[in-house]
Design a protein around this motif. Structure first.
Motif, PDB file in Angstrom:
ATOM      1  N   UNK A  81       5.897  12.706   1.211  1.00  0.00           N
ATOM      2  CA  UNK A  81       6.189  11.643   0.254  1.00  0.00           C
ATOM      3  C   UNK A  81       7.609  11.117   0.438  1.00  0.00           C
ATOM      4  N   UNK A  82       8.545  12.020   0.683  1.00  0.00           N
ATOM      5  CA  UNK A  82       9.938  11.602   0.869  1.00  0.00           C
ATOM      6  C   UNK A  82      10.093  10.767   2.140  1.00  0.00           C
ATOM      7  N   UNK A  83       9.362  11.137   3.211  1.00  0.00           N
ATOM      8  CA  UNK A  83       9.415  10.353   4.445  1.00  0.00           C
ATOM      9  C   UNK A  83       8.892   8.949   4.199  1.00  0.00           C
ATOM     10  N   UNK A  84       7.775   8.836   3.500  1.00  0.00           N
ATOM     11  CA  UNK A  84       7.203   7.515   3.232  1.00  0.00           C
ATOM     12  C   UNK A  84       8.090   6.709   2.303  1.00  0.00           C
ATOM     13  N   UNK A  85       8.785   7.358   1.396  1.00  0.00           N
ATOM     14  CA  UNK A  85       9.719   6.646   0.524  1.00  0.00           C
ATOM     15  C   UNK A  85      10.855   6.038   1.338  1.00  0.00           C
ATOM     16  N   UNK A  86      11.334   6.775   2.324  1.00  0.00           N
ATOM     17  CA  UNK A  86      12.375   6.251   3.217  1.00  0.00           C
ATOM     18  C   UNK A  86      11.858   5.049   4.002  1.00  0.00           C
ATOM     19  N   UNK A  87      10.645   5.172   4.531  1.00  0.00           N
ATOM     20  CA  UNK A  87      10.057   4.080   5.299  1.00  0.00           C
ATOM     21  C   UNK A  87       9.877   2.842   4.427  1.00  0.00           C
ATOM     22  N   UNK A  88       9.453   3.053   3.193  1.00  0.00           N
ATOM     23  CA  UNK A  88       9.225   1.942   2.261  1.00  0.00           C
ATOM     24  C   UNK A  88      10.502   1.129   2.033  1.00  0.00           C
ATOM     25  N   UNK A  89      11.607   1.799   1.836  1.00  0.00           N
ATOM     26  CA  UNK A  89      12.884   1.100   1.628  1.00  0.00           C
ATOM     27  C   UNK A  89      13.225   0.258   2.857  1.00  0.00           C
TER      28      UNK A  89
ATOM     29  N   UNK B 268      -5.368  -9.015  -2.627  1.00  0.00           N
ATOM     30  CA  UNK B 268      -4.605  -8.278  -3.631  1.00  0.00           C
ATOM     31  C   UNK B 268      -5.163  -6.862  -3.756  1.00  0.00           C
ATOM     32  N   UNK B 269      -4.424  -5.957  -4.428  1.00  0.00           N
ATOM     33  CA  UNK B 269      -3.197  -6.227  -5.179  1.00  0.00           C
ATOM     34  C   UNK B 269      -1.974  -6.344  -4.276  1.00  0.00           C
ATOM     35  N   UNK B 270      -1.018  -7.160  -4.730  1.00  0.00           N
ATOM     36  CA  UNK B 270       0.234  -7.344  -4.021  1.00  0.00           C
ATOM     37  C   UNK B 270       1.370  -6.681  -4.797  1.00  0.00           C
ATOM     38  N   UNK B 271       2.309  -6.154  -4.057  1.00  0.00           N
ATOM     39  CA  UNK B 271       3.518  -5.589  -4.662  1.00  0.00           C
ATOM     40  C   UNK B 271       4.511  -6.742  -4.828  1.00  0.00           C
ATOM     41  N   UNK B 272       4.314  -7.505  -5.884  1.00  0.00           N
ATOM     42  CA  UNK B 272       5.083  -8.740  -6.059  1.00  0.00           C
ATOM     43  C   UNK B 272       6.584  -8.493  -6.127  1.00  0.00           C
ATOM     44  N   UNK B 273       6.986  -7.399  -6.756  1.00  0.00           N
ATOM     45  CA  UNK B 273       8.421  -7.167  -6.916  1.00  0.00           C
ATOM     46  C   UNK B 273       9.076  -6.850  -5.574  1.00  0.00           C
ATOM     47  N   UNK B 274       8.444  -5.998  -4.755  1.00  0.00           N
ATOM     48  CA  UNK B 274       9.015  -5.676  -3.446  1.00  0.00           C
ATOM     49  C   UNK B 274       8.991  -6.887  -2.534  1.00  0.00           C
ATOM     50  N   UNK B 275       7.903  -7.645  -2.585  1.00  0.00           N
ATOM     51  CA  UNK B 275       7.829  -8.867  -1.781  1.00  0.00           C
ATOM     52  C   UNK B 275       8.927  -9.850  -2.207  1.00  0.00           C
ATOM     53  N   UNK B 276       9.148  -9.968  -3.497  1.00  0.00           N
ATOM     54  CA  UNK B 276      10.200 -10.856  -3.994  1.00  0.00           C
ATOM     55  C   UNK B 276      11.568 -10.396  -3.510  1.00  0.00           C
TER      56      UNK B 276
ATOM     57  N   UNK C 149       0.798  -1.228   0.000  1.00  0.00           N
ATOM     58  CA  UNK C 149       0.000   0.000   0.000  1.00  0.00           C
ATOM     59  C   UNK C 149       0.832   1.280   0.000  1.00  0.00           C
ATOM     60  N   UNK C 150       2.093   1.200   0.422  1.00  0.00           N
ATOM     61  CA  UNK C 150       2.865   2.440   0.559  1.00  0.00           C
ATOM     62  C   UNK C 150       3.110   3.160  -0.764  1.00  0.00           C
ATOM     63  N   UNK C 151       3.442   2.464  -1.870  1.00  0.00           N
ATOM     64  CA  UNK C 151       3.661   3.212  -3.120  1.00  0.00           C
ATOM     65  C   UNK C 151       2.462   4.075  -3.531  1.00  0.00           C
ATOM     66  N   UNK C 152       1.256   3.538  -3.391  1.00  0.00           N
ATOM     67  CA  UNK C 152       0.072   4.335  -3.749  1.00  0.00           C
ATOM     68  C   UNK C 152      -0.106   5.508  -2.794  1.00  0.00           C
ATOM     69  N   UNK C 153       0.235   5.315  -1.520  1.00  0.00           N
ATOM     70  CA  UNK C 153       0.136   6.400  -0.546  1.00  0.00           C
ATOM     71  C   UNK C 153       1.128   7.508  -0.883  1.00  0.00           C
ATOM     72  N   UNK C 154       2.320   7.119  -1.285  1.00  0.00           N
ATOM     73  CA  UNK C 154       3.322   8.108  -1.709  1.00  0.00           C
ATOM     74  C   UNK C 154       2.781   8.929  -2.884  1.00  0.00           C
ATOM     75  N   UNK C 155       2.153   8.262  -3.823  1.00  0.00           N
ATOM     76  CA  UNK C 155       1.606   8.956  -4.993  1.00  0.00           C
ATOM     77  C   UNK C 155       0.518   9.957  -4.582  1.00  0.00           C
ATOM     78  N   UNK C 156      -0.280   9.601  -3.574  1.00  0.00           N
ATOM     79  CA  UNK C 156      -1.316  10.534  -3.103  1.00  0.00           C
ATOM     80  C   UNK C 156      -0.689  11.816  -2.559  1.00  0.00           C
ATOM     81  N   UNK C 157       0.349  11.675  -1.775  1.00  0.00           N
ATOM     82  CA  UNK C 157       1.015  12.856  -1.223  1.00  0.00           C
ATOM     83  C   UNK C 157       1.668  13.679  -2.327  1.00  0.00           C
TER      84      UNK C 157
END
Length: 263
Positions: A191-199, A241-249, A174-182
């Motif tokens: 958005x930058x804070x959430x990008x850091x958290x996502x990594x 779903x939807x799942x972030x398959x690439x990040x999960x992988x 869910x975080x990538x879509x949340x970043x896009x909202x901001x």
């Protein structure tokens, strides 16, 4: 020398959010400086100490936050995320204090690092709330986040299956879509804070899958099948779903784990 268990219990019993954040960082520093004995020799509390605010509500009583387009909506969303990170400090510390004695020191290294990350995430989000004229505790928050810990107190394998491999993995979805909202609202700081958290979340889920696999190997279990069984028996929600398959992988949580039981 203070034991790891004693130090972890002290963090869990610290109610003030900012004191807890500092205590988690101090715990990490003491462990890295070899000032804590690798002993989990005291009982962890069933419930951590938390502040009087925010008011904790059942999920069906939580006010609707909207999509985060208005400043009010963004503050509500940031507050909800700050509460998740606050509880995540205790989840990581409890992982260490409750189960750390069953694992080699590298396990403690990983989960102490997760606790320090969550403390930093909470600080970033609360600082952002204050810049927007609010603060952590100003709004009600979800009461059910500790439930995953309460239903997995008896087994490290179950705790690893549910907390990092279900709950934090959902953050990857869910975080990538949340970043896009901001970003769409022009709030590039949030958005930058959430990008850091996502990594960081990818690394946290990776720690979960790594140690889940390690413990399955020790017990002679097949990881994917065991995870599916634990999710069905211990997780009260559903995997949607939807799942972030690439990040999960990237975190080692491949589709063989979750695809067959997703709703």
């Amino acid at each position: 020398m203070t034991s790891l268990g004693e130090a972890a219990r002290a963090v869990l019993l610290t109610p003030d959010p900012h004191d807890k954040r500092k205590a988690a960082r101090s715990l990490a520093r003491a462990w890295r400086q070899a000032r804590l004995a690798h002993r989990c020799d005291v009982r962890m509390p069933d419930q951590p100490a938390w502040p009087a605010a925010p008011e904790l509500l059942a999920p069906n009583q939580m006010p609707k936050r909207g999509k985060g387009g208005s400043e009010r909506g963004r503050i509500a969303l940031l507050h909800a995320l700050a509460h998740i990170e606050f509880v995540a400090i205790d989840l990581a510390v409890d992982m260490v204090g409750r189960f750390g004695g069953e694992f080699p020191p590298a396990f403690v290294d990983d989960w102490i690092g997760v606790a320090a990350d969550e403390a930093m995430h909470f600080a970033l989000l609360d600082r952002r709330l204050r810049a927007l004229g609010s603060h952590y505790g100003a709004l009600p928050a979800h009461a059910g986040l500790w439930e995953a810990a309460q239903i997995t107190t008896d087994d490290a394998l179950a705790r690893l299956a549910i907390v990092p491999m279900v709950l934090e993995a959902r953050g990857l979805d869910v975080t990538p879509a949340t970043i896009e909202r901001f970003e769409a609202a022009g709030d590039m700081v949030s958005a930058a804070i959430l990008s850091r958290i996502y990594v960081d979340e990818i690394r946290h889920v990776s720690a979960g899958t790594t140690w889940f696999g390690w413990l399955c190997d020790r017990r002679g279990f097949e990881p994917a099948v065991t995870w599916q069984s634990l999710v069905k028996s211990r997780f009260r929600g559903s995997l949607k779903p939807p799942f972030n398959d690439s990040a999960r992988h990237d975190a080692g949580l491949t589709q063989e784990f979750y695809a067959v039981i997703a709703s």
